[in-house]
Design a protein around this motif. Structure first.
Motif, PDB file in Angstrom:
ATOM      1  N   TYR A 164       3.208  -4.432  -7.025  1.00 28.10           N
ATOM      2  CA  TYR A 164       1.880  -5.111  -7.357  1.00 28.10           C
ATOM      3  C   TYR A 164       2.349  -6.579  -8.187  1.00 28.10           C
ATOM      4  N   LYS A 166      -5.965  -9.850  -4.116  1.00 27.77           N
ATOM      5  CA  LYS A 166      -6.945 -10.657  -4.556  1.00 27.77           C
ATOM      6  C   LYS A 166      -6.865 -12.246  -4.494  1.00 27.77           C
ATOM      7  N   ASP A 217      -8.922  -2.857  -0.697  1.00 21.02           N
ATOM      8  CA  ASP A 217      -9.629  -1.745  -1.180  1.00 21.02           C
ATOM      9  C   ASP A 217     -11.016  -2.271  -1.413  1.00 21.02           C
ATOM     10  N   TYR A 264      -1.880  -4.224   0.666  1.00 19.58           N
ATOM     11  CA  TYR A 264      -3.162  -3.124   0.112  1.00 19.58           C
ATOM     12  C   TYR A 264      -4.272  -3.828  -0.058  1.00 19.58           C
ATOM     13  N   SER A 297       0.779  -1.237   0.076  1.00 24.39           N
ATOM     14  CA  SER A 297       0.034  -0.174   0.222  1.00 24.39           C
ATOM     15  C   SER A 297       0.858   1.417   0.118  1.00 24.39           C
ATOM     16  N   SER A 353      -9.304  -3.326  -5.736  1.00 24.77           N
ATOM     17  CA  SER A 353      -7.994  -2.976  -6.402  1.00 24.77           C
ATOM     18  C   SER A 353      -6.855  -3.317  -5.693  1.00 24.77           C
ATOM     19  N   SER A 361       1.234 -10.412  -9.478  1.00 28.97           N
ATOM     20  CA  SER A 361       0.214 -11.540  -9.810  1.00 28.97           C
ATOM     21  C   SER A 361       0.937 -12.740 -10.029  1.00 28.97           C
ATOM     22  N   LYS A 402     -13.131  -1.923  -3.504  1.00 32.48           N
ATOM     23  CA  LYS A 402     -13.470  -1.881  -4.938  1.00 32.48           C
ATOM     24  C   LYS A 402     -12.709  -3.047  -5.377  1.00 32.48           C
TER      25      LYS A 402
END
Length: 163
Positions: free
Chosen positions: A117, A156, A149, A147, A81, A153, A119, A151
């Protein structure tokens, strides 16, 4: 066709196929998580499930337990974050049965001020009862948080059975 309806934002549609033999799940982290110390791997658990057809994802500890034997598509994102130092090191991994890394990613260096970030995406044959977890690590030169959020972002974790 049966499915789970996406109710995020203004978009809607079928996400995955449900049924006894077609498990699927999707979870996100909705707020920042401070691991407390650095240079240690931490479970990057997601605290909210968008769907979980078989109750296989645990939002308390971040583990996914395979409900039905088969080949799965698994996707995970680990995000941090805050802005980083120039000598930053970040890792993330998909850890199978607390012993085998199925995938991992690394971020090193970069410009001060970046927010890492990472993935991961795999196709893997799981047996019912096997456990998978997403973990993250950062070096001691950074005091950042995982981080999250509302929504979606941030961090996950999702997956579905292909066969």
């Amino acid at each position: 066709m049966s499915g789970i309806i996406n109710t995020l934002g203004s978009k809607s549609g079928v996400i995955g196929v449900t049924g006894t033999n077609n498990p699927c799940f999707s979870a996100i982290r909705t707020s920042a998580f401070d691991p407390g110390s650095t240079s240690t791997f931490y479970n990057t658990y997601c605290d909210v499930e968008h769907f979980d057809s078989h109750g296989a994802y645990n939002t308390s500890n971040g583990t996914w337990t395979c409900p039905v034997t088969g080949t799965y598509q698994i996707d995970a994102v680990v995000a941090w974050s805050t802005s980083i130092a120039a000598n930053a090191e970040f890792y993330c991994q998909l850890l199978h049965e607390a012993a085998h890394t199925l995938d991992w990613k690394m971020f090193t260096g970069g410009d001060a001020g970046e927010s890492p970030y990472l993935s991961m995406s795999i196709l893997y044959p799981f047996n019912a009862g096997e456990v998978l977890i997403v973990r993250g690590w950062q070096n001691s030169d950074n005091a950042t948080k995982f981080y999250g959020d509302p929504k979606g972002s941030g961090c996950k974790f999702s997956g579905f059975r292909l066969s």
